[in-house]
Design a protein around this motif. Structure first.
Motif, short mmCIF file in Angstrom:
data_model
loop_
_atom_site.label_atom_id
_atom_site.label_comp_id
_atom_site.label_asym_id
_atom_site.label_seq_id
_atom_site.Cartn_x
_atom_site.Cartn_y
_atom_site.Cartn_z
N THR A 51 51.07 38.03 38.22
CA THR A 51 51.59 37.90 39.57
C THR A 51 50.95 39.01 40.41
O THR A 51 50.75 40.12 39.92
N ALA A 52 50.60 38.71 41.65
CA ALA A 52 50.01 39.72 42.51
C ALA A 52 50.92 40.94 42.59
O ALA A 52 52.15 40.81 42.66
N ARG A 53 50.32 42.13 42.60
CA ARG A 53 51.12 43.35 42.58
C ARG A 53 51.96 43.52 43.83
O ARG A 53 52.92 44.30 43.83
N ASN B 162 42.34 42.38 49.49
CA ASN B 162 42.33 41.51 48.29
C ASN B 162 43.62 41.60 47.47
O ASN B 162 43.59 41.91 46.27
N PRO B 163 44.78 41.32 48.07
CA PRO B 163 46.05 41.46 47.34
C PRO B 163 46.20 40.45 46.21
O PRO B 163 47.07 40.60 45.36
N ALA C 168 36.04 46.91 48.35
CA ALA C 168 36.18 45.64 49.04
C ALA C 168 37.55 45.51 49.70
O ALA C 168 37.70 44.82 50.71
N ALA C 169 38.55 46.18 49.14
CA ALA C 169 39.89 46.15 49.71
C ALA C 169 39.96 47.02 50.96
O ALA C 169 40.53 46.63 51.98
N ARG D 258 48.42 49.95 53.00
CA ARG D 258 47.83 48.78 53.64
C ARG D 258 46.66 48.22 52.84
O ARG D 258 46.43 47.01 52.84
N ALA D 259 45.92 49.10 52.18
CA ALA D 259 44.84 48.61 51.32
C ALA D 259 45.39 47.74 50.20
O ALA D 259 44.83 46.69 49.86
N VAL D 260 46.52 48.16 49.64
CA VAL D 260 47.16 47.38 48.57
C VAL D 260 47.72 46.07 49.12
O VAL D 260 47.58 45.02 48.50
N ARG D 261 48.31 46.13 50.30
CA ARG D 261 48.98 44.95 50.84
C ARG D 261 48.00 43.92 51.40
O ARG D 261 48.20 42.71 51.21
N TYR D 262 46.95 44.39 52.07
CA TYR D 262 46.09 43.46 52.80
C TYR D 262 44.66 43.37 52.25
O TYR D 262 43.93 42.44 52.61
#
Length: 400
Positions: A81-83, A273-274, A117-118, A267-271
């Motif tokens: 599942t996506a983190r 390549n989540p 890339a994120a 925001r890098a984690v959320r948006y």
């Protein structure tokens, strides 16, 4: 017309050399560890002289056991599942410990490429610069993993390519633009470093944002394995992001994004390549075990052994990065063909080296990339140097 990438030209120029390397049995080899540092390919036993496990931690029993315990503790190899929705609880432990260790805000990724890339396209959007889209300057020799996202960033903002380590060019861009970001390697994968002290000057004077990949400098220097960039900067700040490998000298797997701003990481984690997979439980367990080593006297011992082995190379050859704390040395040869032939002869003698040619190095260069590990003995290093001299006789571009 190609503005930022030209895969067709790259393939056209480099394909002949890759074909020769594969024909000679130097590319795509399937191997297993026989008894570290020895690897085995079919019936051939050899030492890898171009691996990125500079401290020899990739076979450390504690890290291997950490991977096993990670799977056992999580009860699964990977939570599919996506983190952003669900994550293995150990991931919070790892990122919390990384943040404490490196004194910033951290997110882990399956690769440094995934981290880049994120983050970079989001930064290009102006999200972190009060809606002002920054001019993004990529160093000419920035790693492929960063250059790869140039077109995506260019869809958001202006993207420029600077001559390598050209501070005059970069300062001129800073003078003429409100927000500027500079994207480069901290420790380059072939030759040299980013001029950190000069970049800090531009950062202080113009508010220059720095995105630096220090994967090759991470763990090998610093009392806690901070690496070249964090050492010279004196730590992370709010206008800098450092991306670094957890799979090279760190000895485990994946990559790390370190920022001085919590919102950048969130925001890098959320948006960014989540949907991407994050580190699995084995990788997390291995990283946690490596952090234990980074907080122990063993780190300094391995760093010293690594420096000693680098010195043996420097004492025997005229190489790139001689006398520096870059983990990479390149013995320059007269042609790509000479590099491939020499690498083949060395492999037959029990040592695997990397024959480098374009696009790994500029078109006018070729050679053998050598990255000695801390887990090699002095006797093995001396024997290797003698064999390089033997097989490269008459082909060395620069003699010692």
């Amino acid at each position: 017309m190609n503005k930022f990438t030209n895969f067709s030209k790259m393939i056209q120029i480099s394909e002949p050399s890759w074909e020769v390397a594969e024909t000679e049995g130097l590319a795509g080899l399937a191997v297993n560890y026989q008894n570290a540092p020895f690897l085995k390919h079919e019936d051939v036993s050899f030492i890898n002289m171009c691996g990125c496990s500079y401290l020899g931690l990739d076979t450390h029993p504690a890290i291997l056991q950490g991977a096993v315990e990670g799977v056992q503790k999580a009860g699964t190899l990977h939570l599919t599942t996506a983190r952003t929705r669900l994550k293995i609880s150990m991931l919070d432990e790892l990122e919390g410990r990384l943040s404490d260790h490196y004194k910033g805000y951290t997110a882990s990724y399956i690769t440094c490429s995934a981290a880049t890339a994120a983050f970079l396209p989001i930064y290009a959007s102006g999200t972190f610069t009060q809606g002002v889209k920054p001019t993004m300057v990529f160093d000419k020799y920035a790693h492929f993993s960063m250059n790869h996202v140039k077109p995506i960033c260019a869809d958001e903002t202006e993207v420029l390519t600077s001559p390598h380590n050209d501070l005059d060019y970069l300062e001129d861009v800073c003078r003429n633009n409100n927000k500027v970001a500079y994207i480069a390697d901290g420790t380059y994968s072939v030759d040299g470093f980013a001029p950190i002290k000069d970049l800090i000057y531009l950062q202080d004077r113009y508010g220059l944002f720095l995105y630096l990949d220090d994967s090759h400098g991470f763990s090998v220097t610093g009392k806690k394995g901070e690496g070249i960039v964090l050492q010279e900067m004196g730590g992370i700040n709010e206008n800098t992001v450092v991306v670094a490998s957890l799979a090279k000298a760190f000895g485990a797997c994946g990559g790390m994004l370190l920022s001085g701003r919590k919102d950048m990481v969130e925001r890098a984690v959320r948006y960014g390549n989540p949907w991407s997979q994050y580190l699995n439980s084995a990788g997390i367990g291995g990283c946690l075990a490596s952090l234990d080593i980074h907080n122990s006297p063993e780190l300094a011992i391995r760093q010293q052994r690594w420096r000693k082995n680098l010195q043996i190379i420097d004492d025997n050859f005229t190489v790139t990065n001689s006398g520096t704390e870059s983990p990479i040395r390149v013995v320059l040869l007269k042609s790509p063909e000479a590099a491939v032939k020499s690498a083949k002869l060395l492999f037959d003698l029990g040592y695997y080296t990397s024959a480098v040619f374009f696009p790994i190095v500029p078109r006018d260069k070729a050679g053998l990339r050598i990255m000695p590990s801390a887990n090699l003995s002095t006797e093995q290093m001396v024997d290797f140097c003698n064999k390089v001299k033997e097989v490269c006789k008459g082909q060395l571009l620069l003699s010692h």
